[in-house]
Write a protein that holds these residues in place. Structure first.
Motif, PDB file in Angstrom:
ATOM      1  N   ILE A 178       0.842  -1.199   0.000  1.00  0.00           N
ATOM      2  CA  ILE A 178       0.000   0.000   0.000  1.00  0.00           C
ATOM      3  C   ILE A 178       0.882   1.256   0.000  1.00  0.00           C
ATOM      4  O   ILE A 178       1.902   1.314   0.664  1.00  0.00           O
ATOM      5  CB  ILE A 178      -0.912   0.023   1.242  1.00  0.00           C
ATOM      6  N   LYS A 179       0.445   2.274  -0.747  1.00  0.00           N
ATOM      7  CA  LYS A 179       1.108   3.582  -0.686  1.00  0.00           C
ATOM      8  C   LYS A 179       0.074   4.685  -0.888  1.00  0.00           C
ATOM      9  O   LYS A 179      -0.983   4.471  -1.484  1.00  0.00           O
ATOM     10  CB  LYS A 179       2.206   3.697  -1.738  1.00  0.00           C
ATOM     11  N   LEU A 180       0.381   5.858  -0.341  1.00  0.00           N
ATOM     12  CA  LEU A 180      -0.439   7.056  -0.523  1.00  0.00           C
ATOM     13  C   LEU A 180       0.231   7.929  -1.569  1.00  0.00           C
ATOM     14  O   LEU A 180       1.446   8.122  -1.545  1.00  0.00           O
ATOM     15  CB  LEU A 180      -0.574   7.834   0.788  1.00  0.00           C
ATOM     16  N   GLN A 181      -0.576   8.468  -2.481  1.00  0.00           N
ATOM     17  CA  GLN A 181      -0.017   9.268  -3.563  1.00  0.00           C
ATOM     18  C   GLN A 181      -0.940  10.439  -3.872  1.00  0.00           C
ATOM     19  O   GLN A 181      -2.171  10.302  -3.857  1.00  0.00           O
ATOM     20  CB  GLN A 181       0.188   8.407  -4.805  1.00  0.00           C
ATOM     21  N   GLU A 182      -0.331  11.620  -4.117  1.00  0.00           N
ATOM     22  CA  GLU A 182      -1.100  12.823  -4.417  1.00  0.00           C
ATOM     23  C   GLU A 182      -0.892  13.169  -5.891  1.00  0.00           C
ATOM     24  O   GLU A 182       0.167  13.631  -6.297  1.00  0.00           O
ATOM     25  CB  GLU A 182      -0.637  13.991  -3.527  1.00  0.00           C
ATOM     26  N   THR A 188      -5.472  13.025  -2.399  1.00  0.00           N
ATOM     27  CA  THR A 188      -4.631  11.869  -2.087  1.00  0.00           C
ATOM     28  C   THR A 188      -5.397  10.591  -2.395  1.00  0.00           C
ATOM     29  O   THR A 188      -6.587  10.478  -2.089  1.00  0.00           O
ATOM     30  CB  THR A 188      -4.214  11.880  -0.601  1.00  0.00           C
ATOM     31  N   ALA A 189      -4.707   9.618  -2.997  1.00  0.00           N
ATOM     32  CA  ALA A 189      -5.327   8.342  -3.339  1.00  0.00           C
ATOM     33  C   ALA A 189      -4.476   7.204  -2.772  1.00  0.00           C
ATOM     34  O   ALA A 189      -3.297   7.372  -2.460  1.00  0.00           O
ATOM     35  CB  ALA A 189      -5.461   8.202  -4.853  1.00  0.00           C
ATOM     36  N   VAL A 190      -5.116   6.032  -2.642  1.00  0.00           N
ATOM     37  CA  VAL A 190      -4.429   4.830  -2.171  1.00  0.00           C
ATOM     38  C   VAL A 190      -4.075   3.974  -3.379  1.00  0.00           C
ATOM     39  O   VAL A 190      -4.919   3.722  -4.248  1.00  0.00           O
ATOM     40  CB  VAL A 190      -5.327   4.026  -1.205  1.00  0.00           C
ATOM     41  N   GLY A 191      -2.821   3.534  -3.440  1.00  0.00           N
ATOM     42  CA  GLY A 191      -2.386   2.639  -4.498  1.00  0.00           C
ATOM     43  C   GLY A 191      -1.950   1.291  -3.924  1.00  0.00           C
ATOM     44  O   GLY A 191      -1.560   1.203  -2.758  1.00  0.00           O
ATOM     45  N   VAL A 192      -2.039   0.245  -4.715  1.00  0.00           N
ATOM     46  CA  VAL A 192      -1.614  -1.093  -4.274  1.00  0.00           C
ATOM     47  C   VAL A 192      -0.745  -1.722  -5.344  1.00  0.00           C
ATOM     48  O   VAL A 192      -0.897  -1.452  -6.535  1.00  0.00           O
ATOM     49  CB  VAL A 192      -2.826  -2.015  -3.986  1.00  0.00           C
ATOM     50  N   GLU A 193       0.167  -2.571  -4.905  1.00  0.00           N
ATOM     51  CA  GLU A 193       0.982  -3.332  -5.848  1.00  0.00           C
ATOM     52  C   GLU A 193       0.286  -4.611  -6.273  1.00  0.00           C
ATOM     53  O   GLU A 193       0.472  -5.094  -7.387  1.00  0.00           O
ATOM     54  CB  GLU A 193       2.343  -3.652  -5.209  1.00  0.00           C
ATOM     55  N   CYS A 194      -0.502  -5.197  -5.377  1.00  0.00           N
ATOM     56  CA  CYS A 194      -1.227  -6.422  -5.693  1.00  0.00           C
ATOM     57  C   CYS A 194      -2.398  -6.557  -4.725  1.00  0.00           C
ATOM     58  O   CYS A 194      -2.437  -5.895  -3.691  1.00  0.00           O
ATOM     59  CB  CYS A 194      -0.313  -7.650  -5.606  1.00  0.00           C
ATOM     60  N   GLY A 195      -3.343  -7.405  -5.068  1.00  0.00           N
ATOM     61  CA  GLY A 195      -4.435  -7.697  -4.153  1.00  0.00           C
ATOM     62  C   GLY A 195      -5.469  -6.587  -4.064  1.00  0.00           C
ATOM     63  O   GLY A 195      -5.514  -5.660  -4.875  1.00  0.00           O
ATOM     64  N   GLU A 196      -6.315  -6.687  -3.031  1.00  0.00           N
ATOM     65  CA  GLU A 196      -7.426  -5.762  -2.846  1.00  0.00           C
ATOM     66  C   GLU A 196      -6.953  -4.434  -2.267  1.00  0.00           C
ATOM     67  O   GLU A 196      -6.079  -4.393  -1.410  1.00  0.00           O
ATOM     68  CB  GLU A 196      -8.463  -6.391  -1.904  1.00  0.00           C
ATOM     69  N   LYS A 197      -7.532  -3.342  -2.771  1.00  0.00           N
ATOM     70  CA  LYS A 197      -7.173  -2.011  -2.285  1.00  0.00           C
ATOM     71  C   LYS A 197      -8.116  -1.608  -1.164  1.00  0.00           C
ATOM     72  O   LYS A 197      -9.332  -1.581  -1.341  1.00  0.00           O
ATOM     73  CB  LYS A 197      -7.246  -0.995  -3.425  1.00  0.00           C
ATOM     74  N   PRO A 198      -7.593  -1.270   0.020  1.00  0.00           N
ATOM     75  CA  PRO A 198      -8.456  -0.853   1.134  1.00  0.00           C
ATOM     76  C   PRO A 198      -8.969   0.570   0.924  1.00  0.00           C
ATOM     77  O   PRO A 198      -8.443   1.337   0.115  1.00  0.00           O
ATOM     78  CB  PRO A 198      -7.518  -0.922   2.346  1.00  0.00           C
ATOM     79  N   ARG A 199      -9.999   0.927   1.665  1.00  0.00           N
ATOM     80  CA  ARG A 199     -10.547   2.283   1.598  1.00  0.00           C
ATOM     81  C   ARG A 199      -9.542   3.286   2.143  1.00  0.00           C
ATOM     82  O   ARG A 199      -8.841   3.008   3.118  1.00  0.00           O
ATOM     83  CB  ARG A 199     -11.841   2.366   2.397  1.00  0.00           C
ATOM     84  N   GLN A 224       4.144   7.644  -1.058  1.00  0.00           N
ATOM     85  CA  GLN A 224       4.735   7.315   0.237  1.00  0.00           C
ATOM     86  C   GLN A 224       4.233   5.933   0.675  1.00  0.00           C
ATOM     87  O   GLN A 224       3.034   5.732   0.845  1.00  0.00           O
ATOM     88  CB  GLN A 224       4.365   8.370   1.279  1.00  0.00           C
ATOM     89  N   LYS A 225       5.171   4.996   0.857  1.00  0.00           N
ATOM     90  CA  LYS A 225       4.807   3.633   1.222  1.00  0.00           C
ATOM     91  C   LYS A 225       4.261   3.589   2.645  1.00  0.00           C
ATOM     92  O   LYS A 225       4.752   4.274   3.533  1.00  0.00           O
ATOM     93  CB  LYS A 225       6.029   2.724   1.106  1.00  0.00           C
ATOM     94  N   VAL A 226       3.229   2.774   2.850  1.00  0.00           N
ATOM     95  CA  VAL A 226       2.610   2.605   4.165  1.00  0.00           C
ATOM     96  C   VAL A 226       3.008   1.237   4.706  1.00  0.00           C
ATOM     97  O   VAL A 226       2.856   0.218   4.025  1.00  0.00           O
ATOM     98  CB  VAL A 226       1.072   2.717   4.083  1.00  0.00           C
ATOM     99  N   THR A 227       3.523   1.209   5.926  1.00  0.00           N
ATOM    100  CA  THR A 227       3.932  -0.046   6.558  1.00  0.00           C
ATOM    101  C   THR A 227       3.363  -0.123   7.974  1.00  0.00           C
ATOM    102  O   THR A 227       2.966   0.899   8.548  1.00  0.00           O
ATOM    103  CB  THR A 227       5.469  -0.161   6.628  1.00  0.00           C
ATOM    104  N   LEU A 228       3.327  -1.313   8.534  1.00  0.00           N
ATOM    105  CA  LEU A 228       2.807  -1.508   9.883  1.00  0.00           C
ATOM    106  C   LEU A 228       3.846  -1.077  10.919  1.00  0.00           C
ATOM    107  O   LEU A 228       5.040  -1.275  10.738  1.00  0.00           O
ATOM    108  CB  LEU A 228       2.457  -2.978  10.110  1.00  0.00           C
TER     109      LEU A 228
END
Length: 238
Positions: A178-182, A188-199, A224-228
Motif C-alpha cells: 500500500i502507498k499514498l499518492q497525491e 490523495t489516493a491509495v495505491g496497491v501493488e497487488c491484491g485488494e485495495k483498502p478504503r 509514500q509507502k505505508v507499513t505496519l
C-alpha cells in the motif's frame, strides 16, 4: 560562530530580502496610479516572489525569539526541509496557485542555501572577549561500586481489539504494498501493488492510531509507502 555574529549575519540577509519585497510593493503601488499601465501582471508576480522569499526569514526570527539563535535556526531549517518534502510537484487548476506554490518552495530553498553550514555555538564568547578562566576543582572521590541490578522486564504492550474491517486494512498494508499518492493538490489516493485495495479513510485512520506509518522520505507525488508499526504487527499476531 558565536550567537552575536550569527544574528548579525542572519539579520543582514533578512533585511536584504525585506528591502527587496518593500521596493517591489512600492513599484506596484506607483504603477496602479498610472491609468492603462500594461505591466501590472509582471509587477504583481515580482511582489509575490519577493514576499515568498522574505516570509521564511520572518518565520526564522520568530523562532529565534522563542528558542534562541541556535535552536531557532535548527527548527526553521527542519521545518523548511519538511515543508519541501510534503510540497511535491502536484499542480492545481489555478495558475496563480501554482505560481504561488513554486515561489514558496523557492523561498524555502533560498533560506536553506543561505544558512547551510552555519554552526552556532552558544557557549562561544563574542569576538574580542575572552572567556573567564575557571579554577580547576579537585576530582571527586570515586563512588563505591554498586552491584548492578537486573533491568526490569518491559511492560507488556496492550493490544487493542479491532473490527474485521480494521484487521483487513492492516492485512492489506502488510501484504498488498500500500502507498499514498497525491496526483493533484489536496487529492490523495491509495495505491496497491497487488491484491485488494483498502478504503482510503481506513488507511488514514489506522495511520492516525499509529498502527501504521508512512515513509516521509519520499514526496506524496512519487508516493509514500505505508507499513505496519510494531503495534500494528502485534494486532495481527494476536
Amino acid at each position: 560562530m558565536n550567537p552575536e555574529t550569527a544574528l548579525s549575519l542572519l539579520n543582514r540577509m533578512a533585511e536584504d530580502n525585506f528591502e527587496v519585497a518593500e521596493k517591489a510593493r512600492q513599484r506596484l503601488v506607483k504603477a496602479c496610479e498610472v491609468k492603462g499601465f500594461l505591466q501590472l501582471a509582471d509587477l504583481m508576480e515580482a511582489v509575490m516572489v519577493a514576499d515568498a522569499n522574505a516570509k521564511p526569514w520572518q518565520d526564522l526570527f520568530r523562532r529565534i525569539e522563542r528558542h534562541g539563535a541556535r535552536e531557532g535556526l535548527a527548527k526553521m531549517r527542519e521545518k523548511a526541509t519538511e515543508a519541501l518534502l510534503y510540497y511535491g510537484v502536484g499542480l492545481s487548476t489555478s495558475l496563480v496557485v501554482n505560481a504561488e506554490r513554486l515561489a514558496e518552495q523557492e523561498g524555502l530553498r533560498r533560506l536553506l542555501s543561505a544558512t547551510n553550514g552555519m554552526d552556532i555555538d552558544e557557549d562561544q564568547a563574542p569576538a574580542g572577549e575572552v572567556a573567564p578562566e575557571v579554577e580547576a576543582q579537585p576530582e571527586p572521590a570515586p563512588a563505591p561500586e554498586v552491584e548492578a541490578q537486573p533491568e526490569p522486564a518491559p511492560a507488556p504492550v496492550e493490544v487493542p481489539q479491532v473490527t474485521p474491517a480494521q484487521k483487513r486494512t492492516l492485512e492489506a498494508i502488510r501484504d498488498n504494498g500500500i502507498k499514498l499518492q497525491e496526483f493533484r493538490v489536496g487529492r490523495t489516493a491509495v495505491g496497491v501493488e497487488c491484491g485488494e485495495k483498502p478504503r482510503k479513510d481506513m488507511v488514514l485512520w489506522v495511520i492516525e492510531q499509529r498502527w501504521a506509518k508512512t515513509d516521509v522520505s519520499t514526496s506524496l507525488f512519487t508516493g509514500q509507502k505505508v507499513t505496519l508499526t510494531e503495534l500494528g504487527k502485534a494486532i495481527l499476531a494476536s
